[in-house]
Design a protein around this motif. Structure first.
Motif, mmCIF file in Angstrom:
data_model
loop_
_atom_site.group_PDB
_atom_site.id
_atom_site.type_symbol
_atom_site.label_atom_id
_atom_site.label_comp_id
_atom_site.label_asym_id
_atom_site.label_seq_id
_atom_site.Cartn_x
_atom_site.Cartn_y
_atom_site.Cartn_z
ATOM 1 N N THR A 50 0.850 -1.188 0.000
ATOM 2 C CA THR A 50 0.000 0.000 0.000
ATOM 3 C C THR A 50 0.886 1.239 0.000
ATOM 4 O O THR A 50 2.101 1.155 0.177
ATOM 5 N N LYS A 55 0.207 -0.347 5.190
ATOM 6 C CA LYS A 55 -0.035 -1.730 5.589
ATOM 7 C C LYS A 55 0.394 -2.704 4.494
ATOM 8 O O LYS A 55 0.529 -2.338 3.325
ATOM 9 N N TYR A 57 -0.776 -6.651 3.110
ATOM 10 C CA TYR A 57 -1.840 -7.645 3.192
ATOM 11 C C TYR A 57 -1.400 -8.959 2.555
ATOM 12 O O TYR A 57 -0.605 -8.977 1.611
ATOM 13 N N THR A 73 -4.047 -8.747 7.385
ATOM 14 C CA THR A 73 -3.100 -7.638 7.505
ATOM 15 C C THR A 73 -1.942 -8.110 8.369
ATOM 16 O O THR A 73 -2.120 -8.389 9.552
ATOM 17 N N SER A 76 1.778 -3.180 9.636
ATOM 18 C CA SER A 76 1.171 -1.849 9.591
ATOM 19 C C SER A 76 2.159 -0.842 10.160
ATOM 20 O O SER A 76 3.202 -1.208 10.717
ATOM 21 N N ASN A 112 2.595 -12.474 13.012
ATOM 22 C CA ASN A 112 3.149 -11.150 13.309
ATOM 23 C C ASN A 112 4.622 -11.069 12.907
ATOM 24 O O ASN A 112 5.501 -10.772 13.723
#
Length: 301
Positions: A50, A55, A57, A73, A76, A112
Motif C-alpha cells: 500500500t 499496511k 496484506y 493484515t 502496519s 506477526n
C-alpha cells in the motif's frame, strides 16, 4: 474509499494491440484499501503493498468455489510500503528509504512477522518516493527512486534513477539514469532486458510530454530527465543545459498523463496465442488533464 483488487489475470481494456472481447473483469476482493503492487506466490497467495495506508496484506485463495478469499493484515505502521516482490520465498518491501525482508512469508504471515532491514539508506524525499520492486535474472533487486519534484535536478544522483541492489548486503549501484518516475518494470522473456515505465512531467499541457516505456540495453544509460522528455521535447527550464548530450530514446510512447504503473510480459498459455510474450500495461489514469485518459490495461506487442 476502498480500492478494489482485481484478478491479476483478468484484464479490462486494451490500448495498442488487443481485442477487448478476449477478456472480462471481476472483483476478487474489496478488503485491501489503498492496494498498490502485488506479488503472487507459487501457491496462489497474493501479497499486497500500500501507499498511504502503510499496511501489507496477504490474500489467501478460497478453498471452495464461490467462497471469498481471506485477507490478513500482517504489517502496519510502515512508510509507503508500496513496492513488494518475492525472492527465494522471502518478501522484499520498498518503504520510502528502506528495503525490508520478511523471511518465509508464506508460512509466517499469520505470526506477526518482523522484517529484517536490508538497507535504510535510500533517499527520504516523499515526493515520488514510493517504490516499485523487481527481481532481475541476476537475482538482484531493481528499485526506482523518483525525482523529488515535478521538474528539478537533484544533487543526489540516485534521484530520477533505477538502482540495482544486492539483496544480501543492501549495496546499490546505478542501473539507469534520467528516469523521472518509474512505477512499472518487467523483464523481456527472450532478451532478458529490463523494460520500465517513466511517467512524464506535469504542467506542459494536456498532451505533452508522452509517457515512456524504455528498455535498458546498456546499464547506466541516461533517459533524458530533466533535460529531454519523450525523445524530442526539450524541457523549457532544463533543456538549454543539455548541450549536445544524446539520451536513450523510449521504446514506446503512450498518451501523456496516462500514468503507466505495473506491467508484465505474458508467458503462460491461458490467453490466445497472439498475446504470448506481449506486454500488458496498467494505466493508472490522469489527474490533471482536461479530459481524463488511461484507467485501463493496454497491450503492447
Amino acid at each position: 474509499m476502498k480500492v478494489v483488487l482485481y484478478l491479476v489475470w483478468v484484464l479490462l481494456a486494451t490500448q495498442i494491440v488487443a481485442n477487448s472481447s478476449d477478456f472480462t473483469v471481476s472483483v476478487l476482493t474489496n478488503e485491501v484499501p489503498n492496494a498498490r503492487q502485488i506479488a503472487e506466490s507459487a501457491s496462489g497467495h497474493l501479497f499486497v503493498g500500500t501507499r498511504r495506508a502503510g499496511k501489507l496484506y496477504a490474500v489467501v485463495p478460497p478453498t471452495s468455489v464461490g467462497a471469498e478469499p481471506e485477507v490478513v493484515t500482517f504489517a502496519s505502521g510502515l512508510t509507503m510500503p508500496s513496492g513488494i516482490v518475492l525472492l527465494g520465498g522471502d518478501l522484499y518491501v520498498g518503504a520510502l528509504n528502506r528495503i525490508l525482508r520478511f523471511p518465509r512469508i508464506e508460512t509466517t504471515f499469520r505470526e506477526n512477522p518482523q522484517p529484517q532491514i536490508i538497507t535504510e539508506q535510500l533517499p527520504k524525499k516523499r515526493h515520488h518516493g514510493w517504490k516499485y520492486l523487481s527481481v532481475g535474472p541476476d537475482q538482484h533487486l531493481y528499485v526506482p527512486v523518483g525525482a523529488p519534484c515535478n521538474i528539478c535536478l537533484s544533487q543526489d544522483e540516485r534521484h530520477a534513477s533505477i538502482l540495482r541492489i544486492d539483496p544480501k548486503t543492501g549495496v546499490s549501484t546505478l542501473y539507469a539514469r534520467g528516469v523521472r518516475n518509474s512505477v512499472g518494470m518487467a523483464w523481456h522473456p527472450k532478451t532478458q532486458q529490463l523494460w520500465f515505465s517513466d511517467n512524464g512531467r506535469d504542467m506542459l499541457g494536456d498532451d505533452v510530454p508522452d509517457e515512456e516505456i524504455n528498455v535498458v540495453e546498456e546499464p547506466g544509460a541516461h533517459y533524458g530527465y530533466p533535460y529531454m522528455h519523450a525523445q524530442d521535447i526539450r524541457d523549457p527550464k532544463f533543456g538549454k543545459e543539455m548541450g549536445d548530450r544524446v539520451f536513450t530514446p523510449p521504446k514506446v510512447r503512450i498518451q501523456a498523463h496516462s500514468a503507466v504503473l505495473g506491467m508484465d510480459f505474458y508467458t503462460k498459455g491461458a490467453f490466445p496465442p497472439r498475446y504470448r510474450n506481449a506486454l500488458f500495461v496498467a494505466e493508472h489514469g490522469s489527474w490533471n488533464r482536461t479530459k481524463k485518459v488511461g484507467y485501463r490495461v493496454s497491450v503492447i506487442r
